[in-house]
Design a protein around this motif. Structure first.
Motif: not given
Length: 298
Positions: A132-134, A136, A138, A140-144, A147, A167
């Motif tokens: 939910r909070r990978w 990156g 950059d 930023k957190e990415h919610d897989q 997505d 990760n």
């Protein structure tokens, strides 16, 4: 037609008869094979909750729901009477403080003392954090998961519908690196949602049966959220092993005849993937053999 549970029992047999015996991280020792696959058809609501021993399916589903929150602390799990993650923070507490505290006392302190829980109940950036909070490169957190749901709805022919937890930058901070690490999804032209779960390390006696149930519950939720029907669950194991203190239990399980697999269904459609609760899951027709006790290797 052969009962689908025999796929699992055959794996037990393969590991017992042909497994490579060696020392492992825990010091307990394992007997293992490399590379395995089982397939379960979920299209008629039949689900792989094993019957040759009792699998506590509610615990597995509660764990999956906890993953989906993005949480990494055991306090919410203990509030749901899920104790399967306690061993790791308890071992850390004992090692760092020198206090030989019992598990029940440790868990009660986690439940009653938020500050203690924040300090000693953390597992590090484990599954839910990555899903939910990978974080990156950059920043930023990415919610897989979000997505994935979006792609299932908008572009179901995509070959990029997956999420994973490996990760590399954060492995060192995890109480346990992800075992069930990659989930990939596939939608058929007639609207069935298939899942392939790759598990790099599979504790065959204790872990795999839970992982089958957890992956199934997630597949049902995702299918409902995307307006699809459950299809096939394909489980692929890398290092598939039995701990040396589980061999007798495996033999006992192999001696039992499988019974009809139960059915699982969702009682309502949640407003989002985040809205499901354990009360939304109903299992019918589950009449397993007795539970088989075994120690977790930490």
């Amino acid at each position: 037609m052969r009962h689908p549970e025999y796929q699992y029992l055959d794996l037990l047999s393969q590991v017992l008869e042909n497994g490579d015996e060696r020392t492992d991280r825990t010091g307990v020792g394992t007997r293992s094979i490399f590379g395995a696959m089982v397939r379960f058809d979920l299209s008629e609501d039949t689900v792989p909750i094993l019957t040759t021993k009792r699998v506590y399916w509610k615990t597995a589903v509660k764990e999956m729901l906890w993953f989906l929150t993005g949480g990494t602390n055991i306090q919410p799990l203990l509030r749901e009477n899920v104790r399967i993650w306690t061993d790791w923070p308890l071992a850390t507490y004992r090692r760092e403080t020198g206090e030989d505290i019992g598990q029940d006392v440790f868990e009660q302190r986690i439940l009653e003392d938020d500050a203690f829980a924040a300090r000693w109940g953390e597992l590090g950036p484990v599954y839910g954090k990555q899903w939910r909070r990978w974080l990156g490169s950059d920043g930023k957190e990415h919610d897989q998961i979000a997505d994935l749901v979006r792609t299932l709805r908008e572009n179901p022919a995509s070959r990029r519908m997956l999420f994973h937890g490996w990760n590399v930058a954060e492995l060192g901070g995890m109480a346990l690196p992800p075992c069930h690490m990659v989930y990939q999804y596939h939608v058929t032209t007639d609207g069935r949602l298939n899942c392939l779960l790759f598990q790099r390390s599979a504790d065959l006696l204790l872990g795999a049966p839970f992982n089958y149930v957890g992956a199934t519950s997630l597949q049902l939720m995702l299918a409902q959220q995307a307006g699809l029907r459950p299809g096939e669950l394909v489980w692929v194991g890398g290092d598939v092993h039995l701990y040396l203190n589980h061999l007798d239990q495996a033999r006992e399980q192999m001696s039992r005849e499988p019974r009809p697999l139960p059915r699982m269904r969702l009682l309502r459609q949640a407003e989002s993937i985040d809205g499901y609760r354990i009360e939304d899951f109903e299992v019918e027709g589950y009449a397993p053999h007795a539970a088989i006790r075994a120690e977790v290797a930490v």
